[in-house]
Motif scaffolding. Structure first.
Motif, PDB file in Angstrom:
ATOM      1  N   GLY A  95     -37.563  32.487  31.684  1.00  0.00           N
ATOM      2  CA  GLY A  95     -36.851  32.500  32.955  1.00  0.00           C
ATOM      3  C   GLY A  95     -37.357  31.457  33.918  1.00  0.00           C
ATOM      4  N   GLY A  96     -38.567  30.885  33.645  1.00  0.00           N
ATOM      5  CA  GLY A  96     -39.096  29.808  34.465  1.00  0.00           C
ATOM      6  C   GLY A  96     -39.136  30.168  35.931  1.00  0.00           C
ATOM      7  N   TYR A  97     -38.763  29.187  36.752  1.00  0.00           N
ATOM      8  CA  TYR A  97     -38.842  29.367  38.198  1.00  0.00           C
ATOM      9  C   TYR A  97     -37.748  30.290  38.734  1.00  0.00           C
ATOM     10  CZ  TYR A  97     -42.377  25.746  38.213  1.00  0.00           C
ATOM     11  OH  TYR A  97     -43.534  25.041  37.992  1.00  0.00           O
ATOM     12  N   GLY A  98     -36.732  30.576  37.932  1.00  0.00           N
ATOM     13  CA  GLY A  98     -35.725  31.532  38.373  1.00  0.00           C
ATOM     14  C   GLY A  98     -36.328  32.903  38.608  1.00  0.00           C
ATOM     15  N   GLY A  99     -37.230  33.337  37.730  1.00  0.00           N
ATOM     16  CA  GLY A  99     -37.906  34.612  37.918  1.00  0.00           C
ATOM     17  C   GLY A  99     -38.784  34.616  39.148  1.00  0.00           C
ATOM     18  N   ILE A 100     -39.409  33.475  39.449  1.00  0.00           N
ATOM     19  CA  ILE A 100     -40.252  33.387  40.632  1.00  0.00           C
ATOM     20  C   ILE A 100     -39.418  33.455  41.903  1.00  0.00           C
ATOM     21  CG2 ILE A 100     -41.780  31.828  41.903  1.00  0.00           C
ATOM     22  CD1 ILE A 100     -42.862  30.933  39.193  1.00  0.00           C
TER      23      ILE A 100
END
Length: 286
Positions: A139-144
């Motif tokens: 999910g990369g930075y989307g999860g952050i």
């Protein structure tokens, strides 16, 4: 009350991550959890107060709270589905930053300069957590970004509902807001709920029950009593304890990795708490 709330919230991050990793879809989980919580809160409120009556002038505020809580829960489950419990747990240290910004913008808080120093230190810690995990997790930075959405929506929810505690008990507010938020969650989760395979192990159902009774029902009451006593900004300072507890529990219970950069970010978030506690800001009109 704040320490008990922080411990249960921190544990909820790992519990929810485990549930999502063992077959329950994010929105299906949120739908079932909030349905159960709605029944519990309505039952407790009717038993304790014999009424759910809300004055008409307060209905817009309660409607706003329901919408914000809906967004908060969507962010929570989708963030944990996209990234690790360790990352989300550490990011929750940004809640006081958002609370302070919104509180000042609305004229609800009057904060000392030391608070802003603490918030800046915590913000650097949040940035390190993101840098240490964003490129390596699903999910990369989307999860952050979803994790930061959890912080922002919870800050708005806390500020919006705090004045209502002058008129109503936390139990009555929750008995109105949570069923309203559940309707929005249920509508959003229809596709996942319909396709969900409900043949899950007893461990998942037991943890779902715990995630409802402890981190949702008990902490909801404790949190708003704390807000009533000390104000949103001062109460959310204690939430800075949650990142380390949540990360530690995720490492111990889920065997998740914790990078050196993430650990350094967690230390800065904790340092922000230490700086802020040396002179607690006074809430305007508390």
């Amino acid at each position: 009350m704040l320490l008990a709330t922080v411990l249960l919230w921190a544990l909820n991050v790992s519990v929810t991550k485990y549930i999502l990793d063992h077959g329950l879809a994010p929105l299906a989980y949120a739908t079932v959890r909030y349905a159960l919580a709605a029944v519990i809160f309505v039952g407790l409120a009717l038993l304790a107060e014999r009424s759910l009556r809300i004055e008409r002038r307060h209905l817009p505020t309660l409607a706003l709270a329901a919408v914000v809580l809906w967004l908060n829960q969507l962010s929570f489950v989708l963030a944990l589905d996209a990234t690790t419990a360790t990352t989300i747990g550490l990011l929750l240290g940004a809640i006081p930053i958002f609370t302070a910004l919104f509180g000042v913008a609305l004229g609800r808080e009057r904060l000392a300069p030391r608070f802003w120093t603490a918030a800046a230190i915590s913000a650097v810690g949040v940035a390190l957590v993101a840098l240490g995990s964003g490129g390596d997790v699903a999910g990369g930075y989307g999860g952050i970004l979803l994790g930061l959405g959890i912080c922002a929506t919870w800050a708005v929810y806390s500020i919006a509902t705090a004045p209502l505690m002058q008129t109503y008990s936390p139990l009555r507010v929750s008995a109105v807001v949570i069923p309203s938020a559940w309707m929005l969650i249920a509508l959003s989760g229809i596709p996942q709920t319909r396709s969900q395979d409900w043949h899950l192990g007893w461990e998942v159902w037991a943890l779902l029950l715990f995630a409802t009774l402890g981190p949702l029902v008990v902490t909801n009451i404790l949190w708003f009593r704390s807000l009533h006593r000390v104000g949103p900004a001062r109460a959310t300072l204690a939430v800075n304890l949650q990142p380390f507890v949540a990360a530690l529990l995720a490492v111990l219970l889920l065997s998740e990795p914790l990078s050196i950069v993430q650990f350094a970010g967690g230390l800065l978030i904790a340092a922000g708490l230490v700086v802020a506690r040396r002179r607690s800001p006074r809430a305007k009109g508390a």
